[in-house]
Design a protein around this motif. Structure first.
Motif, PDB file in Angstrom:
ATOM      1  N   LEU A 100       0.809  -1.216   0.000  1.00  0.00           N
ATOM      2  CA  LEU A 100       0.000   0.000   0.000  1.00  0.00           C
ATOM      3  C   LEU A 100       0.844   1.268   0.000  1.00  0.00           C
ATOM      4  O   LEU A 100       0.506   2.250  -0.646  1.00  0.00           O
ATOM      5  CB  LEU A 100      -0.923   0.002   1.229  1.00  0.00           C
ATOM      6  CG  LEU A 100      -1.875  -1.188   1.363  1.00  0.00           C
ATOM      7  CD1 LEU A 100      -2.627  -1.111   2.684  1.00  0.00           C
ATOM      8  CD2 LEU A 100      -2.861  -1.226   0.195  1.00  0.00           C
ATOM      9  N   CYS A 101       1.953   1.244   0.752  1.00  0.00           N
ATOM     10  CA  CYS A 101       2.738   2.463   0.907  1.00  0.00           C
ATOM     11  C   CYS A 101       4.095   2.120   1.517  1.00  0.00           C
ATOM     12  O   CYS A 101       4.244   1.080   2.167  1.00  0.00           O
ATOM     13  CB  CYS A 101       1.994   3.437   1.823  1.00  0.00           C
ATOM     14  SG  CYS A 101       2.735   5.080   1.968  1.00  0.00           S
TER      15      CYS A 101
ATOM     16  N   GLN B 160       7.391  -1.343   4.572  1.00  0.00           N
ATOM     17  CA  GLN B 160       6.338  -1.409   3.569  1.00  0.00           C
ATOM     18  C   GLN B 160       5.033  -1.835   4.232  1.00  0.00           C
ATOM     19  O   GLN B 160       4.988  -2.820   4.961  1.00  0.00           O
ATOM     20  CB  GLN B 160       6.717  -2.362   2.434  1.00  0.00           C
ATOM     21  CG  GLN B 160       7.121  -3.757   2.856  1.00  0.00           C
ATOM     22  CD  GLN B 160       7.646  -4.566   1.692  1.00  0.00           C
ATOM     23  OE1 GLN B 160       8.025  -4.026   0.661  1.00  0.00           O
ATOM     24  NE2 GLN B 160       7.674  -5.885   1.844  1.00  0.00           N
ATOM     25  N   GLU B 161       4.008  -1.027   4.017  1.00  0.00           N
ATOM     26  CA  GLU B 161       2.681  -1.343   4.540  1.00  0.00           C
ATOM     27  C   GLU B 161       1.982  -2.248   3.533  1.00  0.00           C
ATOM     28  O   GLU B 161       1.838  -1.888   2.366  1.00  0.00           O
ATOM     29  CB  GLU B 161       1.873  -0.062   4.747  1.00  0.00           C
ATOM     30  CG  GLU B 161       0.512  -0.300   5.355  1.00  0.00           C
ATOM     31  CD  GLU B 161      -0.265   0.992   5.563  1.00  0.00           C
ATOM     32  OE1 GLU B 161      -1.474   0.907   5.844  1.00  0.00           O
ATOM     33  OE2 GLU B 161       0.347   2.073   5.421  1.00  0.00           O
ATOM     34  N   ILE B 162       1.570  -3.425   3.977  1.00  0.00           N
ATOM     35  CA  ILE B 162       0.992  -4.400   3.063  1.00  0.00           C
ATOM     36  C   ILE B 162      -0.449  -4.719   3.444  1.00  0.00           C
ATOM     37  O   ILE B 162      -0.910  -4.410   4.543  1.00  0.00           O
ATOM     38  CB  ILE B 162       1.815  -5.707   3.038  1.00  0.00           C
ATOM     39  CG1 ILE B 162       1.721  -6.416   4.391  1.00  0.00           C
ATOM     40  CG2 ILE B 162       3.266  -5.436   2.678  1.00  0.00           C
ATOM     41  CD1 ILE B 162       2.249  -7.829   4.360  1.00  0.00           C
ATOM     42  N   LYS B 163      -1.137  -5.338   2.518  1.00  0.00           N
ATOM     43  CA  LYS B 163      -2.481  -5.830   2.788  1.00  0.00           C
ATOM     44  C   LYS B 163      -2.338  -7.136   3.562  1.00  0.00           C
ATOM     45  O   LYS B 163      -2.023  -8.177   2.994  1.00  0.00           O
ATOM     46  CB  LYS B 163      -3.236  -6.069   1.480  1.00  0.00           C
ATOM     47  CG  LYS B 163      -3.452  -4.824   0.647  1.00  0.00           C
ATOM     48  CD  LYS B 163      -4.113  -5.153  -0.690  1.00  0.00           C
ATOM     49  CE  LYS B 163      -4.272  -3.920  -1.555  1.00  0.00           C
ATOM     50  NZ  LYS B 163      -4.846  -4.256  -2.891  1.00  0.00           N
ATOM     51  N   GLU B 164      -2.535  -7.071   4.861  1.00  0.00           N
ATOM     52  CA  GLU B 164      -2.345  -8.230   5.722  1.00  0.00           C
ATOM     53  C   GLU B 164      -3.706  -8.825   6.089  1.00  0.00           C
ATOM     54  O   GLU B 164      -4.495  -8.193   6.785  1.00  0.00           O
ATOM     55  CB  GLU B 164      -1.581  -7.823   6.989  1.00  0.00           C
ATOM     56  CG  GLU B 164      -1.409  -8.916   8.020  1.00  0.00           C
ATOM     57  CD  GLU B 164      -0.721 -10.143   7.469  1.00  0.00           C
ATOM     58  OE1 GLU B 164      -1.419 -11.176   7.336  1.00  0.00           O
ATOM     59  OE2 GLU B 164       0.471 -10.076   7.165  1.00  0.00           O
ATOM     60  N   PRO B 165      -4.015 -10.025   5.612  1.00  0.00           N
ATOM     61  CA  PRO B 165      -5.321 -10.628   5.894  1.00  0.00           C
ATOM     62  C   PRO B 165      -5.522 -11.005   7.356  1.00  0.00           C
ATOM     63  O   PRO B 165      -6.656 -11.081   7.825  1.00  0.00           O
ATOM     64  CB  PRO B 165      -5.327 -11.879   5.001  1.00  0.00           C
ATOM     65  CG  PRO B 165      -3.886 -12.187   4.753  1.00  0.00           C
ATOM     66  CD  PRO B 165      -3.178 -10.867   4.739  1.00  0.00           C
ATOM     67  N   ASP B 166      -4.419 -11.234   8.072  1.00  0.00           N
ATOM     68  CA  ASP B 166      -4.520 -11.607   9.484  1.00  0.00           C
ATOM     69  C   ASP B 166      -4.386 -10.359  10.347  1.00  0.00           C
ATOM     70  O   ASP B 166      -3.312  -9.775  10.456  1.00  0.00           O
ATOM     71  CB  ASP B 166      -3.416 -12.608   9.839  1.00  0.00           C
ATOM     72  CG  ASP B 166      -3.545 -13.143  11.269  1.00  0.00           C
ATOM     73  OD1 ASP B 166      -4.355 -12.588  12.033  1.00  0.00           O
ATOM     74  OD2 ASP B 166      -2.833 -14.099  11.597  1.00  0.00           O
ATOM     75  N   PRO B 167      -5.485  -9.906  10.989  1.00  0.00           N
ATOM     76  CA  PRO B 167      -5.439  -8.660  11.772  1.00  0.00           C
ATOM     77  C   PRO B 167      -4.526  -8.752  12.987  1.00  0.00           C
ATOM     78  O   PRO B 167      -4.171  -7.728  13.575  1.00  0.00           O
ATOM     79  CB  PRO B 167      -6.901  -8.460  12.189  1.00  0.00           C
ATOM     80  CG  PRO B 167      -7.498  -9.835  12.146  1.00  0.00           C
ATOM     81  CD  PRO B 167      -6.810 -10.543  11.027  1.00  0.00           C
ATOM     82  N   LYS B 168      -4.114  -9.955  13.380  1.00  0.00           N
ATOM     83  CA  LYS B 168      -3.246 -10.118  14.537  1.00  0.00           C
ATOM     84  C   LYS B 168      -1.779  -9.865  14.189  1.00  0.00           C
ATOM     85  O   LYS B 168      -0.945  -9.746  15.075  1.00  0.00           O
ATOM     86  CB  LYS B 168      -3.409 -11.525  15.118  1.00  0.00           C
ATOM     87  CG  LYS B 168      -4.801 -11.802  15.693  1.00  0.00           C
ATOM     88  CD  LYS B 168      -4.870 -13.205  16.268  1.00  0.00           C
ATOM     89  CE  LYS B 168      -6.266 -13.498  16.820  1.00  0.00           C
ATOM     90  NZ  LYS B 168      -6.341 -14.884  17.380  1.00  0.00           N
ATOM     91  N   LYS B 169      -1.474  -9.810  12.907  1.00  0.00           N
ATOM     92  CA  LYS B 169      -0.099  -9.615  12.475  1.00  0.00           C
ATOM     93  C   LYS B 169       0.143  -8.163  12.079  1.00  0.00           C
ATOM     94  O   LYS B 169      -0.756  -7.489  11.584  1.00  0.00           O
ATOM     95  CB  LYS B 169       0.228 -10.529  11.289  1.00  0.00           C
ATOM     96  CG  LYS B 169       0.243 -12.009  11.626  1.00  0.00           C
ATOM     97  CD  LYS B 169       0.655 -12.831  10.413  1.00  0.00           C
ATOM     98  CE  LYS B 169       0.717 -14.314  10.741  1.00  0.00           C
ATOM     99  NZ  LYS B 169       1.128 -15.123   9.566  1.00  0.00           N
ATOM    100  N   ALA B 170       1.370  -7.686  12.308  1.00  0.00           N
ATOM    101  CA  ALA B 170       1.725  -6.317  11.904  1.00  0.00           C
ATOM    102  C   ALA B 170       1.675  -6.212  10.387  1.00  0.00           C
ATOM    103  O   ALA B 170       2.193  -7.076   9.678  1.00  0.00           O
ATOM    104  CB  ALA B 170       3.126  -5.975  12.403  1.00  0.00           C
TER     105      ALA B 170
END
Length: 213
Positions: free
Chosen positions: A107-108, A132-142
């Protein structure tokens, strides 16, 4: 133009982390990095995962020996100052002039500036972290991952400011022994331009209105 997130005054408040000599082997350092827990930046709370992928790239950088700061790497990130963001949709350029390959899950890019003093050579250095900010499907992970870092001597930017030489001239002279971060130099220039614009602007009184329900 960079999306600046700080001011010239704030940059002077970046704490200097002391880096002491150590006797860790290359294998021990790599294992140490792999086992870092997430780092949380003290300024804006950005939680970052120290993924193993960029480690080899950071070890292989010419100039300052990255292995010397591995034990303090996480601490330096946590004390670093968020300085600017760069939109992934506009092609990201590395300090060596090469281009990042675009990925749909990024994302950024967020950039943080840390500072440390090597107690062995008695020099003070900047380190620019890129996450790097990524699309992380697991909300528990940074959802911010460590992407890269670039180490350079603070004195290089002081020399540039007083000599009037261009980024390209400084870059050629600094490599490979000292390193010169062109993106960081661009950031410093834009911060100074912003300060000049603010200083030249007419002072206006602003009335604040508190709205309550």
């Amino acid at each position: 133009m960079l999306e600046i997130r700080t001011t010239e005054a704030e940059l002077k408040k970046i704490p200097t982390i002391k880096v002491k000599p150590h006797n860790y082997s290359d294998e021990q350092l790599e294992e140490m990095y792999k086992n870092f827990p997430d780092g949380v930046n003290k300024k804006d709370g950005t939680r970052v995962r120290f993924t193993h992928t960029p480690y080899g790239k950071m070890i292989g950088h010419q100039g300052y020996d990255f292995r010397k700061i591995v034990p303090q790497f996480r601490d330096i990130y946590e004390s670093a100052k968020p300085i600017f963001d760069s939109n992934h949709r506009s092609t990201e350029t590395r300090s060596d002039g090469s281009k990042h390959k675009q990925h749909s899950n990024i994302l950024c890019f967020h950039h943080f500036l840390g500072k440390f003093k090597d107690e062995e050579d008695n020099q003070t250095y900047y380190i620019r972290f890129t996450t790097q900010e990524i699309k992380e499907p697991d909300p528990k992970k940074a959802n911010n991952h460590m992407h890269s870092s670039f180490i350079s001597e603070i004195n290089l930017y002081k020399e540039e400011a007083t000599s009037g030489r261009s980024h390209s001239d400084m870059d050629r002279e600094a490599k490979p022994t000292r390193g010169f971060d062109k993106m960081l130099a661009q950031f410093f220039e834009e911060v100074k331009q912003n300060k000049s614009t603010e200083d030249d602007a007419p002072k206006q009184s602003v009335q604040l209105v508190l709205i309550t329900k």
